[in-house]
Design a protein around this motif. Structure first.
Motif, PDB file in Angstrom:
ATOM      1  N   PHE A  96       0.849  -1.189   0.000  1.00  0.00           N
ATOM      2  CA  PHE A  96       0.000   0.000   0.000  1.00  0.00           C
ATOM      3  C   PHE A  96       0.889   1.245   0.000  1.00  0.00           C
ATOM      4  N   VAL A  97       0.323   2.358  -0.426  1.00  0.00           N
ATOM      5  CA  VAL A  97       1.066   3.605  -0.568  1.00  0.00           C
ATOM      6  C   VAL A  97       0.454   4.643   0.370  1.00  0.00           C
ATOM      7  N   GLU A  98       1.319   5.359   1.080  1.00  0.00           N
ATOM      8  CA  GLU A  98       0.857   6.397   1.997  1.00  0.00           C
ATOM      9  C   GLU A  98       1.711   7.643   1.810  1.00  0.00           C
ATOM     10  N   VAL A  99       1.067   8.791   1.737  1.00  0.00           N
ATOM     11  CA  VAL A  99       1.786  10.063   1.649  1.00  0.00           C
ATOM     12  C   VAL A  99       1.869  10.610   3.070  1.00  0.00           C
ATOM     13  N   LYS A 100       2.986  10.360   3.727  1.00  0.00           N
ATOM     14  CA  LYS A 100       3.114  10.652   5.150  1.00  0.00           C
ATOM     15  C   LYS A 100       3.092  12.159   5.419  1.00  0.00           C
ATOM     16  N   GLY A 101       2.359  12.523   6.476  1.00  0.00           N
ATOM     17  CA  GLY A 101       2.368  13.898   6.949  1.00  0.00           C
ATOM     18  C   GLY A 101       1.441  14.841   6.222  1.00  0.00           C
ATOM     19  N   TYR A 102       0.739  14.339   5.206  1.00  0.00           N
ATOM     20  CA  TYR A 102      -0.121  15.226   4.411  1.00  0.00           C
ATOM     21  C   TYR A 102      -1.552  14.695   4.277  1.00  0.00           C
ATOM     22  N   GLY A 103      -1.852  13.597   4.949  1.00  0.00           N
ATOM     23  CA  GLY A 103      -3.164  12.998   4.779  1.00  0.00           C
ATOM     24  C   GLY A 103      -4.036  12.994   6.017  1.00  0.00           C
ATOM     25  N   THR A 145      -8.467   6.712   6.729  1.00  0.00           N
ATOM     26  CA  THR A 145      -7.853   5.731   5.824  1.00  0.00           C
ATOM     27  C   THR A 145      -8.044   6.093   4.350  1.00  0.00           C
ATOM     28  N   PHE A 146      -8.724   7.195   4.099  1.00  0.00           N
ATOM     29  CA  PHE A 146      -9.122   7.533   2.727  1.00  0.00           C
ATOM     30  C   PHE A 146      -7.933   7.753   1.807  1.00  0.00           C
ATOM     31  N   PHE A 147      -6.993   8.615   2.207  1.00  0.00           N
ATOM     32  CA  PHE A 147      -5.909   8.974   1.293  1.00  0.00           C
ATOM     33  C   PHE A 147      -4.927   7.826   1.080  1.00  0.00           C
ATOM     34  N   ARG A 148      -4.789   6.949   2.042  1.00  0.00           N
ATOM     35  CA  ARG A 148      -3.981   5.743   1.842  1.00  0.00           C
ATOM     36  C   ARG A 148      -4.582   4.907   0.714  1.00  0.00           C
ATOM     37  N   GLY A 149      -5.905   4.767   0.727  1.00  0.00           N
ATOM     38  CA  GLY A 149      -6.572   4.013  -0.325  1.00  0.00           C
ATOM     39  C   GLY A 149      -6.473   4.680  -1.679  1.00  0.00           C
ATOM     40  N   VAL A 150      -6.607   6.014  -1.698  1.00  0.00           N
ATOM     41  CA  VAL A 150      -6.509   6.758  -2.955  1.00  0.00           C
ATOM     42  C   VAL A 150      -5.097   6.673  -3.518  1.00  0.00           C
ATOM     43  N   ALA A 151      -4.091   6.928  -2.674  1.00  0.00           N
ATOM     44  CA  ALA A 151      -2.709   6.897  -3.146  1.00  0.00           C
ATOM     45  C   ALA A 151      -2.342   5.520  -3.682  1.00  0.00           C
ATOM     46  N   LEU A 180      -2.184  15.958  -3.160  1.00  0.00           N
ATOM     47  CA  LEU A 180      -1.453  14.817  -2.622  1.00  0.00           C
ATOM     48  C   LEU A 180      -0.917  13.928  -3.744  1.00  0.00           C
ATOM     49  N   LEU A 181      -1.716  13.726  -4.774  1.00  0.00           N
ATOM     50  CA  LEU A 181      -1.283  12.873  -5.881  1.00  0.00           C
ATOM     51  C   LEU A 181      -0.151  13.529  -6.659  1.00  0.00           C
ATOM     52  N   ARG A 182      -0.196  14.848  -6.784  1.00  0.00           N
ATOM     53  CA  ARG A 182       0.915  15.544  -7.435  1.00  0.00           C
ATOM     54  C   ARG A 182       2.193  15.369  -6.616  1.00  0.00           C
ATOM     55  N   ARG A 183       2.091  15.492  -5.290  1.00  0.00           N
ATOM     56  CA  ARG A 183       3.245  15.295  -4.423  1.00  0.00           C
ATOM     57  C   ARG A 183       3.734  13.848  -4.522  1.00  0.00           C
ATOM     58  N   MET A 184       2.813  12.901  -4.583  1.00  0.00           N
ATOM     59  CA  MET A 184       3.182  11.497  -4.690  1.00  0.00           C
ATOM     60  C   MET A 184       3.996  11.232  -5.954  1.00  0.00           C
ATOM     61  N   CYS A 185       3.586  11.823  -7.059  1.00  0.00           N
ATOM     62  CA  CYS A 185       4.332  11.649  -8.309  1.00  0.00           C
ATOM     63  C   CYS A 185       5.759  12.186  -8.165  1.00  0.00           C
ATOM     64  N   LYS A 186       5.881  13.297  -7.453  1.00  0.00           N
ATOM     65  CA  LYS A 186       7.210  13.869  -7.231  1.00  0.00           C
ATOM     66  C   LYS A 186       8.050  12.976  -6.327  1.00  0.00           C
ATOM     67  N   GLU A 198       0.329  24.045   0.471  1.00  0.00           N
ATOM     68  CA  GLU A 198       1.502  23.180   0.334  1.00  0.00           C
ATOM     69  C   GLU A 198       1.603  22.194   1.485  1.00  0.00           C
ATOM     70  N   THR A 199       1.445  22.685   2.702  1.00  0.00           N
ATOM     71  CA  THR A 199       1.651  21.846   3.882  1.00  0.00           C
ATOM     72  C   THR A 199       0.353  21.263   4.420  1.00  0.00           C
ATOM     73  N   PHE A 200      -0.779  21.872   4.064  1.00  0.00           N
ATOM     74  CA  PHE A 200      -2.106  21.551   4.595  1.00  0.00           C
ATOM     75  C   PHE A 200      -2.231  21.923   6.069  1.00  0.00           C
ATOM     76  N   ASP A 201      -1.233  22.624   6.617  1.00  0.00           N
ATOM     77  CA  ASP A 201      -1.338  23.074   8.001  1.00  0.00           C
ATOM     78  C   ASP A 201      -2.504  24.034   8.155  1.00  0.00           C
ATOM     79  N   VAL A 202      -3.202  23.930   9.290  1.00  0.00           N
ATOM     80  CA  VAL A 202      -4.304  24.842   9.586  1.00  0.00           C
ATOM     81  C   VAL A 202      -3.743  26.219   9.888  1.00  0.00           C
ATOM     82  N   LEU A 203      -4.329  27.250   9.289  1.00  0.00           N
ATOM     83  CA  LEU A 203      -3.897  28.615   9.577  1.00  0.00           C
ATOM     84  C   LEU A 203      -4.274  28.976  11.009  1.00  0.00           C
ATOM     85  N   GLY A 204      -3.421  29.723  11.667  1.00  0.00           N
ATOM     86  CA  GLY A 204      -3.714  30.168  13.019  1.00  0.00           C
ATOM     87  C   GLY A 204      -4.970  31.021  13.058  1.00  0.00           C
TER      88      GLY A 204
END
Length: 335
Positions: free
Chosen positions: A135-142, A152-158, A185-191, A289-295
């Motif tokens: 399985f494929v996981e994009v760590k830190g962004y899902g 578990t959604f983005f693990r399944g998508v990736a 996320l998929l663009r980052r995965m390709c990179k 880029e990071t998906f971090d929540v804005l303060g």
């Protein structure tokens, strides 16, 4: 589904990896570009806009239809997800684009229709604890935004999109902005995986297609809505617009989200909403880029260099709607 059970179609229907790879090798030999649109079927105008863009930009266009078990949690709607293959094929057969200054008219070139076993040779369970294989996981962004509600959604998508890219080997691929976190996320995965087909610059994200009358984002799951739920379904996008307007006026993140939630609470009191179970899942503002929540105190003078994703999810009865607005420079997101 066996080949003999497939609907009649003027577009080649390829059900195995072996069959598709034979088709793809011919395209390689002829040096033809291949555009790709990945779907789970139940096609609507949003999907067709992606197909039209691919037809305009590529020699050949392939669409996949596969309802992916790995992106549905055990309690989600895998068994009831709409499956409308005959209608999907009829829509695809009607798609065509004329190439300027030529006599060429492009139509979809192939549809990839794999079985679950074809895509998951080691088997697949919706329970991630019971899954075996790769399985494929994009760590830190899902885990943010959609990932917080669907862990578990983005693990399944990736995983499934990596498999599809390995099979299809597209020159270009196209996704809709409605699922903006997924597309980025998929663009980052390709990179990260150093993919060449497609490379990250050829993962294109197109604007969300909306209902012309009320701006509801088109989605296959809209078919689940009852008439009374459908009547108030545009509430989420309207709430996001309230937040965007507050941001433009100089409001903080906290103030913007408050404006959106106030609007949703007000809609709940309207006669049209009586009897409808409306529950807000989330509204957030995140760095693209990071998906971090804005303060909470971030405002129009936000110092980040990236665009901001203003997104939300809203339950209407048993149907969960998502939508988003991108604030800022779209050049690196929508191509």
């Amino acid at each position: 589904m066996s080949t003999s059970e497939l609907p009649q179609s003027s577009i080649p229907l390829l059900t195995t990896v072996t069959a598709y790879r034979g088709w793809r090798q011919k395209a390689f030999d002829e040096r033809k570009s291949v555009g790709f649109v990945a779907t789970m079927g139940a096609l609507h105008d949003g999907h067709l806009s992606l197909v039209q863009r691919s037809l305009a930009e590529n020699d050949l266009t392939v669409l996949s239809i596969f309802v992916n078990p790995a992106q549905f949690a055990p309690h989600e709607d895998l068994s009831t997800y709409p499956r409308t293959l005959p209608g999907d094929l009829a829509l695809l057969q009607a798609q065509r684009v004329s190439v300027p200054a030529t006599d060429i008219v492009r139509t979809p070139s192939a549809v990839f229709l794999p079985s679950v076993h074809e895509m998951y040779p080691s088997g697949i369970s919706q329970d991630t604890a019971a899954q075996k294989g790769t399985f494929v996981e994009v760590k830190g962004y899902g885990h943010q935004m959609e990932g917080a509600s669907r862990p578990t959604f983005f693990r399944g998508v990736a995983t499934v999109v990596t498999k599809l890219f390995n099979v299809i080997q597209p020159t270009n691929t196209y996704f809709g902005q409605k699922d903006i976190q997924q597309a980025l996320l998929l663009r980052r995965m390709c990179k990260d995986l150093l993919l060449s087909h497609p490379d990250p610059d050829h993962v294109h994200i197109l604007p969300t297609t909306r209902d012309l009358n009320d701006a509801l984002a088109l989605s296959s799951r809209n078919s689940y809505l009852t008439p009374s739920e459908r009547a108030i379904a545009p509430t989420l996008f309207a709430a996001l617009q309230k937040a965007e307007s507050a941001w433009i006026r100089g409001g903080t993140t906290e103030e913007c989200i408050k404006q959106a939630t106030i609007f949703i609470d007000e809609v709940k009191t309207r006669p049209a909403a009586q009897g409808v179970d409306m529950r807000l899942d989330y509204i957030q503002m995140n760095d693209s880029e990071t998906f971090d929540v804005l303060g909470a105190s971030s405002g129009k003078n936000y110092a980040g260099e990236n665009a901001i994703i203003l997104s939300g999810a809203l339950w209407l009865g048993k149907t969960r709607l998502i939508d988003n607005i991108v604030i800022g420079d779209l050049n690196h997101i929508v191509q």
